[in-house]
Design a protein around this motif. Structure first.
Motif, mmCIF file in Angstrom:
data_model
loop_
_atom_site.group_PDB
_atom_site.id
_atom_site.type_symbol
_atom_site.label_atom_id
_atom_site.label_comp_id
_atom_site.label_asym_id
_atom_site.label_seq_id
_atom_site.Cartn_x
_atom_site.Cartn_y
_atom_site.Cartn_z
ATOM 1 N N PHE A 176 -12.302 2.987 -11.655
ATOM 2 C CA PHE A 176 -11.897 3.344 -10.281
ATOM 3 C C PHE A 176 -10.637 2.567 -9.896
ATOM 4 O O PHE A 176 -10.674 1.365 -9.658
ATOM 5 C CB PHE A 176 -13.054 3.003 -9.345
ATOM 6 N N LEU A 177 -9.513 3.268 -9.849
ATOM 7 C CA LEU A 177 -8.215 2.628 -9.600
ATOM 8 C C LEU A 177 -7.592 3.181 -8.328
ATOM 9 O O LEU A 177 -7.255 4.366 -8.255
ATOM 10 C CB LEU A 177 -7.276 2.879 -10.789
ATOM 11 N N THR A 178 -7.448 2.342 -7.328
ATOM 12 C CA THR A 178 -6.832 2.726 -6.058
ATOM 13 C C THR A 178 -6.273 1.491 -5.397
ATOM 14 O O THR A 178 -6.802 0.391 -5.562
ATOM 15 C CB THR A 178 -7.856 3.393 -5.115
ATOM 16 N N TYR B 188 0.820 -1.203 0.000
ATOM 17 C CA TYR B 188 0.000 0.000 0.000
ATOM 18 C C TYR B 188 0.852 1.251 0.000
ATOM 19 O O TYR B 188 1.759 1.411 0.830
ATOM 20 C CB TYR B 188 -0.927 0.029 1.221
ATOM 21 N N ARG C 1 -13.816 11.759 -10.127
ATOM 22 C CA ARG C 1 -12.923 12.179 -11.216
ATOM 23 C C ARG C 1 -13.049 11.277 -12.440
ATOM 24 O O ARG C 1 -12.436 11.540 -13.458
ATOM 25 C CB ARG C 1 -11.475 12.217 -10.710
ATOM 26 N N ILE D 186 -6.693 8.337 -0.817
ATOM 27 C CA ILE D 186 -6.624 6.981 -1.367
ATOM 28 C C ILE D 186 -6.214 6.952 -2.839
ATOM 29 O O ILE D 186 -6.231 5.910 -3.467
ATOM 30 C CB ILE D 186 -7.975 6.247 -1.208
ATOM 31 N N PHE E 29 -6.384 1.223 -2.326
ATOM 32 C CA PHE E 29 -7.092 1.211 -1.046
ATOM 33 C C PHE E 29 -7.865 -0.087 -0.821
ATOM 34 O O PHE E 29 -8.307 -0.372 0.302
ATOM 35 C CB PHE E 29 -8.022 2.420 -0.971
ATOM 36 N N ILE F 203 -15.357 7.976 1.667
ATOM 37 C CA ILE F 203 -13.923 8.202 1.492
ATOM 38 C C ILE F 203 -13.508 8.077 0.023
ATOM 39 O O ILE F 203 -12.482 8.614 -0.381
ATOM 40 C CB ILE F 203 -13.090 7.255 2.397
ATOM 41 N N GLY F 204 -14.323 7.389 -0.788
ATOM 42 C CA GLY F 204 -13.972 7.199 -2.196
ATOM 43 C C GLY F 204 -14.669 8.152 -3.147
ATOM 44 O O GLY F 204 -14.442 8.089 -4.359
ATOM 45 N N ALA G 18 -14.416 11.393 -3.815
ATOM 46 C CA ALA G 18 -13.594 12.331 -4.599
ATOM 47 C C ALA G 18 -12.935 11.613 -5.765
ATOM 48 O O ALA G 18 -12.973 12.087 -6.909
ATOM 49 C CB ALA G 18 -12.536 12.986 -3.702
ATOM 50 N N LEU G 19 -12.342 10.457 -5.497
ATOM 51 C CA LEU G 19 -11.650 9.727 -6.564
ATOM 52 C C LEU G 19 -12.638 9.205 -7.607
ATOM 53 O O LEU G 19 -12.402 9.337 -8.812
ATOM 54 C CB LEU G 19 -10.835 8.568 -5.950
#
Lengths: 379, 379
Positions: free
Chosen positions: B44-46, A209, B80, A223, B48, B73-74, B76-77
């Motif tokens: 959606f790439l993280t 991570y 985009r 994240i 997390f 928590i996700g 904002a990402l």
């Protein structure tokens, strides 16, 4: 310092405590399917879980040792551990991918009662639903595990704490070298690459991570992966890493100002340190997770919307309790947690600080190198 | 070369093809819960996902755009990306961790029929079973997804192939520098660390997978982590990596002799190259996975016990078809697969070689730098 794994007694102790809790819960066996659950009782450590192609099973009966029901590709590695009853099939098999072997094993080991499956928060069943329904249809009776596994894993042994501490030390050394990889003009994706390499150089086995962000008043979320945008003078760079050593994580972040920082960033940073210190003081046996949340939320603001301000830590990046307004988990010595307050610096922008501690009789012990003083300036 | 992600049309095309297959299968919606499934349709790439604390959901209705039902928590990402209907809750919530929000969304989007859940090989349901049962109890009707998602993902677009090709190029460059990190006397764990750093230097975003082994006649298994044992003269060192660039994997290995190698290792190596070449020649549209298995098994021996000799590759280290005696998947242009023959050199010891190819009209195209000639000697 270089000892890997645990002695067999550590696993036998975990099994004995699980079996005591299973007796109370009336479980004839536990069926475990995920990486940390299987590793906790068997020591089976491999990055091969990255492949979703094969299910893996560990059955813990009410008495006696665990039984591994696994793809034959894992037999050699499992055989080097303490689990001796290893049953394999040539996975992946499109006709019967371990279903018969698992069913037979459960019939043998749990003839008298229900099989407990971890089913609560943070758990999932790592096998195809179609195959699970086949096992159920074979008259195997399942129930949830009554939180037996989660409760055991929440309190770490001294040997586990030592491994988490080592991971924290490694990340601390990498953060101390941040100037080697983060400079004004450097694209964030290059910073991410370089910082992972530093973690490896300092002794991380791998880096599962890394997240981060940068901006004059912080970042929009914590994240996101890195993109090509370069670091600018006046940015606050945050890197948050979960690096692994011998199967245990650290999870903390650091913030660095590039050249200079906005006074609002300096002020937010000072408040974050206050909040972290307040939570550490509150983190004594008998306090609840929500008490730590309150201690931080009172300082960083945001009320109920302040979200999660920390969590448990161990074999996974996050595990166990959540430091939220609603989590009433009572702290016990041996719990390892993160303190992770965030503060809004402008609409949609935050600064987040994170440290790792272990609950002790009396005051909590810091596992991450504790941050003090002003927001560090680099570059 | 530095473009990240995909244009919106790529996602719209995936959605349109999924919806056509859903109509045939009679599905009112798809419920997706795992990282690759959600990323495939949303982008959606993280990293997390390393945290198990929160479930994530993407609902693909029979018509219209996908709807994200995710922890705040996700937001904002996810915001985009191209998915515009984003519904969030403050996870983790011990009282209702997205169950009500998901149930309401499914009631709204799938009022007329069953919701398809990926339930076949390689899938799992990434949410707590207790919570899934709550959704079922709210009169949401689930069925399997009839393989809709797996079949779509099996055939890659040219944009996807370009990303896998880039990951292969990065790993090829790192393998070309192996002498910088692997020498006689070097502990395997140091070799693993150094090789991961090389992958990062050459452009990997992260290194989710590295396994390997070493010995004069090969290694006992191909999934073990590294230990402190040093490389010895005459060892064959194997490193097998799944490095990621922009969310897509390579997955191939390389073998290197330290100083010199046993003639049996040289002979096994030559046979592995023959087998890989034979499979590549057989890998034409219309051939089945089991035909490729036969082409290799005839050369490396082992009969039915030769196990899996390759697999699909893409957003995951392994995905899709398995090159086994039993897998009758028919190859189509755009499928990306690994060819991974293994040969027993002594009881319990193997050499394994692996390359990555994409199926094309006519002959397959190599994505990994194709191995030729004698077993490379280093050190």
């Amino acid at each position: 310092m270089s000892t890997r794994g645990f002695p067999e007694e550590e696993y036998r102790d975990r099994v004995a405590r699980a079996q005591a809790a299973m007796e109370t819960a009336g479980l004839a066996a536990l069926l475990l399917t995920t990486e940390p659950e299987i590793r906790y009782f068997s020591g089976f450590l491999t990055r091969f879980w990255e492949s979703p192609s094969r299910p893996w099973f560990l059955v813990l009966p009410a008495t006696g040792d665990p039984v591994a029901v696994i793809p034959s590709i894992g037999a050699a590695l499992m055989g080097r551990g303490w689990v001796k009853d290893i049953r394999t099939w040539p996975a992946p098999d499109p006709e019967d991918d371990g279903v018969s072997l698992l069913t037979d094993t459960l019939r043998e080991l749990a003839a008298d009662g229900p099989v407990g499956l971890p089913s609560g928060p943070e758990t999932h069943l790592r096998m195809p639903l179609d195959d699970f329904r086949r096992v159920e249809a074979a008259a195997i009776s399942f129930t949830d595990d009554h939180g037996v596994v989660a409760q055991l894993r929440a309190v770490k042994s001294e040997a586990e704490i030592a491994k988490i501490s080592r991971a924290c030390t490694i990340a601390g050394k990498a953060f101390a070298r941040i100037g080697e990889v983060a400079r004004i003009g450097q694209p964030m994706e290059a910073v991410f690459r370089g910082f992972q390499a530093l973690l490896l150089e300092e002794g991380a086995d791998w880096v599962p991570y890394l997240a981060g962000g940068a901006g004059p008043l912080g970042y929009a979320d914590v994240i996101s992966p890195a993109g090509p945008a370069p670091l600018c003078e006046g940015d606050v760079l945050m890197l948050d890493t979960g690096a692994v050593r011998d199967g245990y994580f650290c999870d903390f972040d650091r913030n660095f100002a590039l050249g200079r920082a906005d006074p609002r960033a300096h002020a937010a940073w000072a408040r974050l340190l206050e909040a972290t210190e307040a939570a550490r003081e509150a983190a004594q046996p008998g306090a609840r997770a929500c008490d730590l949340w309150r201690a931080m939320a009172d300082l960083v603001g945001g009320g109920e919307s302040a979200g999660r301000l920390g969590h448990g830590l161990g074999m996974q990046l996050t595990e166990g309790l959540s430091i939220t307004a609603k989590d009433r988990t009572v702290l016990e010595p041996g719990m390892v947690i993160t303190l992770e307050p965030g503060i809004e610096t402008a609409p949609g922008l935050v600064l987040v600080h994170e440290e790792n501690i272990v609950i002790r009789d009396g005051s909590a012990e810091a596992l991450s190198p504790w941050s003090n003083g002003a927001l560090p300036v680099i570059g």
